[in-house]
Design an enzyme around this catalytic site. Sequence first.
Site, mmCIF file in Angstrom:
data_model
loop_
_atom_site.group_PDB
_atom_site.id
_atom_site.type_symbol
_atom_site.label_atom_id
_atom_site.label_comp_id
_atom_site.label_asym_id
_atom_site.label_seq_id
_atom_site.Cartn_x
_atom_site.Cartn_y
_atom_site.Cartn_z
ATOM 1 N N SER A 15 0.870 -1.183 0.000
ATOM 2 C CA SER A 15 0.000 0.000 0.000
ATOM 3 C C SER A 15 0.901 1.224 0.000
ATOM 4 O O SER A 15 2.080 1.126 0.389
ATOM 5 C CB SER A 15 -0.839 -0.022 1.284
ATOM 6 O OG SER A 15 -1.428 1.232 1.525
ATOM 7 N N TYR A 54 -2.435 -1.147 10.461
ATOM 8 C CA TYR A 54 -2.335 -1.300 8.996
ATOM 9 C C TYR A 54 -1.005 -0.735 8.499
ATOM 10 O O TYR A 54 -0.298 -1.383 7.702
ATOM 11 C CB TYR A 54 -3.519 -0.567 8.352
ATOM 12 C CG TYR A 54 -3.671 -0.769 6.865
ATOM 13 C CD1 TYR A 54 -4.385 -1.849 6.353
ATOM 14 C CD2 TYR A 54 -3.132 0.145 5.954
ATOM 15 C CE1 TYR A 54 -4.558 -2.028 4.982
ATOM 16 C CE2 TYR A 54 -3.292 -0.019 4.587
ATOM 17 C CZ TYR A 54 -4.006 -1.106 4.103
ATOM 18 O OH TYR A 54 -4.158 -1.274 2.745
#
Length: 260
Positions: free
Chosen positions: A142, A155
Amino acid sequence: MLQERTALVTGSTSGIGLGIAEALARKGANVILNGLGPAGEIEELRKRISRECGVAARYHGADIGRPDAIEAMTRSVVSEFGAIDILINNAGIQHVAPVEEFPAEKWDAIIAINLSASFHTIRHALPAMKRRGWGRIINIASAHAVVASPFKSAYVAAKHGIAGLTKTVALEAAESGVTVNAICPGYVLTPLVERQIPDTARTRGITIEQVVKDVLLAAQPTKQFVTVAQVASLAAYLAGDEAASITGAILSVDGGWTAH
Ligand code: NAD
């Protein structure tokens, strides 16, 4: 083309993983789908990919948060196809909360699914790749593998960890014909992102429209969501022979986000 190759795509019943599985199947790879969802819909998906692409398509329902389930899945693929030639570590979950309120069980689940699962799939898949002298490991990280955002401690920690794992395994596998790379998308409008919009609105005390405009796409200079097809086509390219010299790379597909 990827005929004679077998690809395992974790988290491929939805979103980016499904797009990648379809892109690899269109290039001729056999695909093993994995992920959660209604059994009937997954079976339809599996049959459609097999029929439209003329490849073997299987489904394994391993819970990616459980190392024993990952081992059983990788063993079953290796015993049927001889190796997982292309491993796409994609399954991921998200939770949005300030760190002091972040539920410990959510932290543990995100680290297990978004980070530790890739360690387990890699350690089980790599020996057969090395034996065959060919392999592709593609970790779907990401923009949060490169930069942080508030309220996403687990995350961001997991995705930064994936970047480190990618580079380390790339170095270890470099002479064996196995490449290891990470793709770092910006915001892609998938169920994972759609689900976090109401949470983010609540946490920040703003409207849904403001979340999309002022939070999600605020950092993405193109002001456009990245598409599943754009991420999938990079994955399919990395899976091919032309990409043999790309390894240990952390590749951004983020509309310029991490150029800030
Ligand atoms: P999604 O929610 O659409 O899909 C996630 C997939 O993971 C689904 O198939 C789901 O069933 C599966 N999954 C979740 N928990 C699982 C478990 N315990 N065991 C097995 N499968 C499980 O999400 P997405 O947006 O397609 O995200 C895919 C990956 O891309 C994730 O790693 C995510 O972090 C990453 N990513 C997404 C975006 C984005 O904006 N959507 C941006 C950057 C990175």
